[in-house]
Design a protein around this motif. Structure first.
Motif, short mmCIF file in Angstrom:
data_model
loop_
_atom_site.label_atom_id
_atom_site.label_comp_id
_atom_site.label_asym_id
_atom_site.label_seq_id
_atom_site.Cartn_x
_atom_site.Cartn_y
_atom_site.Cartn_z
N ARG A 233 0.82 -1.22 0.00
CA ARG A 233 0.00 0.00 0.00
C ARG A 233 0.85 1.26 0.00
N TRP A 234 1.83 1.28 -0.89
CA TRP A 234 2.72 2.42 -0.97
C TRP A 234 2.05 3.61 -1.63
N LYS A 235 2.47 4.77 -1.22
CA LYS A 235 1.90 6.02 -1.72
C LYS A 235 2.41 6.30 -3.14
N ALA A 236 1.49 6.63 -4.03
CA ALA A 236 1.86 6.94 -5.41
C ALA A 236 2.31 8.39 -5.53
N GLY A 237 2.91 8.70 -6.66
CA GLY A 237 3.40 10.05 -6.92
C GLY A 237 4.82 10.01 -7.44
N ALA A 238 5.17 10.96 -8.31
CA ALA A 238 6.50 10.95 -8.93
C ALA A 238 7.62 11.05 -7.91
N GLY A 239 7.36 11.67 -6.77
CA GLY A 239 8.37 11.79 -5.73
C GLY A 239 8.29 10.70 -4.68
N ASN A 240 7.29 9.81 -4.80
CA ASN A 240 7.08 8.76 -3.81
C ASN A 240 7.45 7.37 -4.31
N LEU A 241 7.37 7.16 -5.64
CA LEU A 241 7.50 5.82 -6.16
C LEU A 241 8.34 5.82 -7.44
N LEU A 242 9.41 5.02 -7.42
CA LEU A 242 10.27 4.83 -8.59
C LEU A 242 10.12 3.40 -9.09
N VAL A 243 9.82 3.23 -10.38
CA VAL A 243 9.74 1.90 -10.99
C VAL A 243 10.80 1.82 -12.08
N ILE A 286 2.48 0.94 -22.58
CA ILE A 286 1.53 2.03 -22.79
C ILE A 286 0.97 2.50 -21.45
N MET A 287 0.53 1.56 -20.63
CA MET A 287 -0.07 1.92 -19.35
C MET A 287 0.92 2.66 -18.45
N LEU A 288 2.15 2.19 -18.40
CA LEU A 288 3.14 2.80 -17.51
C LEU A 288 3.56 4.18 -17.99
N GLN A 289 3.64 4.37 -19.31
CA GLN A 289 3.95 5.72 -19.82
C GLN A 289 2.75 6.65 -19.67
N TRP A 290 1.55 6.09 -19.72
CA TRP A 290 0.33 6.87 -19.51
C TRP A 290 0.24 7.35 -18.06
N LEU A 291 0.84 6.58 -17.16
CA LEU A 291 0.79 6.90 -15.73
C LEU A 291 1.94 7.80 -15.27
N MET A 322 3.99 8.06 -10.83
CA MET A 322 5.27 7.52 -10.37
C MET A 322 6.39 8.06 -11.25
N THR A 323 7.62 7.79 -10.86
CA THR A 323 8.77 7.98 -11.74
C THR A 323 9.05 6.63 -12.38
N TYR A 324 9.14 6.62 -13.71
CA TYR A 324 9.23 5.35 -14.43
C TYR A 324 10.41 5.35 -15.40
N LEU A 325 11.24 4.29 -15.31
CA LEU A 325 12.39 4.11 -16.19
C LEU A 325 12.28 2.74 -16.86
N ARG A 326 12.43 2.73 -18.17
CA ARG A 326 12.40 1.46 -18.92
C ARG A 326 13.67 1.34 -19.75
N TYR A 327 14.40 0.23 -19.53
CA TYR A 327 15.64 -0.02 -20.27
C TYR A 327 15.48 -1.30 -21.10
N ASN A 328 15.57 -1.14 -22.42
CA ASN A 328 15.45 -2.27 -23.33
C ASN A 328 15.94 -1.83 -24.70
N LEU A 329 16.07 -2.75 -25.66
CA LEU A 329 16.46 -2.36 -27.01
C LEU A 329 15.98 -3.38 -28.02
N TRP A 330 15.95 -2.93 -29.28
CA TRP A 330 15.60 -3.82 -30.38
C TRP A 330 16.79 -4.72 -30.72
N LEU A 331 16.50 -5.97 -30.98
CA LEU A 331 17.53 -6.89 -31.47
C LEU A 331 17.36 -7.00 -32.98
N ASP A 332 17.86 -6.00 -33.69
CA ASP A 332 17.82 -5.98 -35.14
C ASP A 332 19.08 -5.31 -35.66
#
Length: 387
Positions: A233-243, A286-291, A322-332
């Motif tokens: 039950r953690w508090k949401a918000g860009a300064g409260n939650l990092l994913v 999509i959902m995580l960038q929307w949030l 939240m604050t959201y970071l996604r690290y990935n890349l295309w394998l092409d």
């Protein structure tokens, strides 16, 4: 402060690490994680004893991501996990069930690879550690799919969880290696994992957590961390939650329409799992960038772009949920050739995307390291989330 008190404490910002499934391509994730560890160690005074379990309050993963997540949660450094993973990958994907061994025909019809090497290595890694063990140094979530009820099970170590230690279930007694084996029981690759649940009164059959919407587990972990049905039950918000979400690389679909039209039942059967997994991953993205207002946002498609001006809650300028970071890349070839300064053939790229190709693990790790050197930036991890 006990683990239970720490995990339930809402007075300080919380940090979540989510690790995708993807078979041997987890080696690529480790390349990214090494850079994350380097950046965070530097931010915290170059302490040689620093581990990612010291920074993240909840670490979770699906399939191969659950193996890495569990290793991090018990306090291993990324380099230690990398050394283990390279050895593990060769052993678990090294021996297929042999078609000419008639006495093994039943296993051959159910799974491509023997489960014993995987089980033996997981037991060596985790021994008698259970989900309730104090050897797990931070919040942990292993995501598996219960096949006999068709339900996703986020197996967590929070002592206040409904099924942690109650009349409804005693998940705290589940051996960690079995939980991870359940999460990594990819259909056609390995046989399902049977685990006693409900205080040993029932048996449950688990398959890979990637056979769900949670092969990319970031959205599932966000729900585990914030929904009232779970104990965090953690508090949401860009300064409260990092994913922080780490992928295993993605293949690009490029097919000629006329060839798609010619597909037979066998071709479709081979393609559908990857199609569903990619759809699920993109839906989560999509959902995580929307949030959030993410500095690592990916372009989704030509219509909605990176969702730069869309925020499902609050104001995009205020950072969102939240604050959201996604690290990935295309394998092409378009991505890999300039990154690695070499020319990849399509056959080599196919080898990198094949989830059971153990021979690609060292190359995948090097690709992850190279990609992370520019993708994982120090300013992504603000002072707000410093320990």
């Amino acid at each position: 402060m006990t683990l239970s008190e720490h995990l339930s404490n809402n007075r300080s910002p919380k940090r979540i690490l989510a690790l995708d499934g993807g078979g041997i391509r987890g080696a690529l994730s480790l390349g990214y994680l090494q850079q994350v560890e380097n950046v965070l160690r530097k931010q915290h005074g170059n302490d040689k004893q620093f581990r990612l379990c010291d920074y993240f309050d909840l670490i979770g993963g699906t399939s191969t991501g659950s193996i890495i997540a569990s290793c991090l949660a018990i306090g291993l450094k990324v380099q230690e996990i990398k050394d283990m993973y390279m050895d593990l990958g060769d052993k678990i994907f090294g021996k297929k069930n042999k078609w000419w061994k008639i006495f093994e025909i039943d296993d051959l019809l159910k799974a491509t690879y023997k489960a014993k090497p995987l089980e033996d290595e997981l037991q060596k890694l985790f021994g008698d550690i259970t989900l309730g063990s104090d050897k797990i140094k931070t919040g942990l979530c292993v995501i598996a799919k219960r096949a006999d009820t068709n339900s996703v099970w986020p197996l967590i170590n929070h002592p206040q969880g409904k099924y942690y230690d109650s009349a409804d279930g005693t998940n705290k007694d589940i051996l960690l290696w079995k939980a991870v084996r359940a999460s990594a029981a990819a259909p056609t690759y390995f046989l399902p994992q049977i685990i006693e649940v409900g205080g040993g009164l029932h048996e449950a059959a688990f398959v890979d957590g990637g056979v769900s919407m949670a092969n990319n587990p970031a959205l599932q972990l966000l729900m585990v961390a914030t929904l009232q049905g779970f104990p965090f039950r953690w508090k949401a918000g860009a300064g409260n939650l990092l994913v922080v979400s780490v992928g295993t690389g993605m293949s690009k679909w490029k097919q000629i329409p006329a060839d798609v039209k010619k597909n037979n039942l066998l071709n479709w059967a081979k393609q559908l799992p990857d199609m569903f997994m990619q759809d699920a991953s993109w839906h989560n993205q999509i959902m995580l960038q929307w949030l959030s207002n993410s500095p690592t946002a990916w372009p989704i498609d030509g219509e909605i772009g990176k969702l730069e001006n869309d925020c499902i809650v609050g104001n995009k300028k205020d950072g969102g949920w939240m604050t959201y970071l996604r690290y990935n890349l295309w394998l092409d070839a378009e991505t890999l050739n300039p990154l690695m300064k070499k020319s990849y053939t399509q056959k080599e790229i196919d080898g990198l995307t094949e989830m059971s190709n153990a021979g690609s693990r060292f190359e995948l790790y090097d690709i992850g390291v190279k990609a992370a050197s520019s993708a994982v930036q120090e300013n992504h991890f603000s002072e707000t989330f410093k320990i």
